[in-house]
Design an enzyme around this catalytic site. Structure first.
Site, mmCIF file in Angstrom:
data_model
loop_
_atom_site.group_PDB
_atom_site.id
_atom_site.type_symbol
_atom_site.label_atom_id
_atom_site.label_comp_id
_atom_site.label_asym_id
_atom_site.label_seq_id
_atom_site.Cartn_x
_atom_site.Cartn_y
_atom_site.Cartn_z
ATOM 1 C CB SER A 56 88.583 84.675 35.652
ATOM 2 O OG SER A 56 87.396 84.688 36.410
ATOM 3 C CE LYS A 59 86.457 81.297 35.989
ATOM 4 N NZ LYS A 59 85.577 82.450 35.823
ATOM 5 C CB SER A 119 84.994 84.058 32.388
ATOM 6 O OG SER A 119 85.914 83.992 33.455
#
Length: 386
Positions: A56, A59, A119
């Site tokens: 993640s 991101k 997230s």
């Protein structure tokens, strides 16, 4: 005549760090790096160029692409995107999710909060499709941006960081990305330190979720970001940043074995950087730094500056002298043009040059007329005064 000016006001009892400093701390991560934000110095690294799956932390780039468009007024925080089946399918308890609903219309602002704070994989796909038409096209934008900012060992194949062999990076590249985020989007970077996000969703009760980086945000009040990650193959990862007074440090680590270690080891490394090193300002960008003598000019001196900030990071203990010298051929012959290179700023540790920078004229200095030049030359011959 070659001139050297030693700036005694910039003599410090300091020692430029040695590689032996790195052995004083052990961080339980597969791959990790620590940087002083202002100086750019790497204070610690372990397997920093090892290829990893960024999970993640991907991101961060998903956000950067959106922030870019917002800064160019090609996108608005109030714009709304319709939620597709692909995005909605990721809205479930088995994924990081902001729990969007099929065919709902959600603002860019809410999607960004869902990405940065909680997230949400569903939010990433919704934003990607809304901006680029498809997640695949958006991933191409992400990779193009990565290349633009100097991420040499990175490829993005999706907006979420979910399992894909073609979605890879290194902690060094993620450090570059994190640095770029903080430098270029200060108004949006504040999202990353929010401890929770409440989304007043359509057709349902409001949902409040904590920041996935909450353990570190709570543990250390000076931490203000950045992004967690987890993949079963890669274990836990974290890009983090701390700002205390005027100092900022950025750490990126991957391969922490547990969520608790991710927070505690990152905190340990950030505190190590704060406690063991100082960041010293040598000169600020575009500030008048000093002045140099001019020959045959309508002014007898010209002010000088640097077109970049210059900082040095040094240990707090084991002190020696840091010397700053101006080198130039002087007095400088007029005419002088504004922004012309007129000398060099050299920074030394012991006898080793640890930085050389161009010194620029801050103004135009015209040449004297022939009569004034003659008087100046005679005066020099008689009195030795320029």
């Amino acid at each position: 005549m070659k001139k050297i000016i030693i700036l005694s006001v910039l003599f410090f009892n300091l020692l430029f760090f040695e590689n032996t400093s790195f052995s004083k701390i052990n961080i339980k991560a597969k791959s990790i790096i620590l940087q002083d934000y202002l100086s750019g110095e790497i204070l610690f690294e372990k397997e920093a160029d090892l290829s990893i799956y960024p999970a993640s932390m991907t991101k961060i780039m998903t956000s950067i692409v959106a922030f870019d468009l917002l800064n160019k007024d090609e996108l608005s925080l109030d714009d709304k995107f319709i939620i597709s089946k692909k995005a909605w399918r990721l809205s479930n308890p088995y994924n990081s999710s902001m729990f969007i609903m099929l065919d709902d219309e959600i603002t860019v602002y809410d999607l960004l909060q869902g990405i940065v704070v909680v997230s949400g994989n569903d939010a990433c796909v919704a934003l990607a499709e809304g901006i680029a038409g498809s997640e695949e096209a958006f991933a191409e934008m992400m990779t193009a941006k990565a290349i633009e900012i100097g991420m040499e060992n990175t490829n993005f194949s999706n907006s979420t960081g979910l399992n894909d062999d073609d979605n890879y990076s290194t902690v060094r590249d993620i450090l570059i990305m994190s640095n770029y985020l903080i430098t270029n989007y200060p108004n949006f970077y504040k999202y990353f330190k929010k401890q929770k996000f409440t989304w007043d969703r359509t057709g349902g009760d409001p949902i409040t979720q904590p920041n996935t980086n909450l353990p570190l945000l709570i543990k250390n009040k000076y931490v203000d970001g950045i992004k967690t990650g987890f993949l079963r193959s890669e274990k836990y990862s974290l890009a983090s940043s701390i700002k205390k007074n005027d100092r900022r440090l950025i750490s990126v680590g991957s391969g922490f074995k547990t969520k608790a270690l991710r927070a505690s080891e990152s905190n340990k490394l950030l505190n190590y950087g704060l406690n063991q090193f100082d960041t010293i300002k040598i000169v600020k960008k575009n500030e008048i730094f000093s002045d140099l003598k001019v020959w045959h000019g309508i002014k007898d001196k010209v002010s000088i500056y640097l077109n970049q900030d210059v900082y040095k990071t040094i240990p707090k203990r084991k002190k020696k002298y840091l010397k700053v010298k101006i080198n130039y051929n002087g007095p400088i012959q007029a005419p002088i043009e504004k922004n012309e290179i007129v000398g060099k700023l050299n920074i030394y540790f012991k006898d080793e040059n640890i930085g050389t920078y161009d010194l620029l004229a801050s103004e135009n200095v015209k040449r004297q007329n022939i009569f004034s030049r003659l008087l100046t030359s005679i005066n020099y011959l008689i009195w030795g005064d320029v």
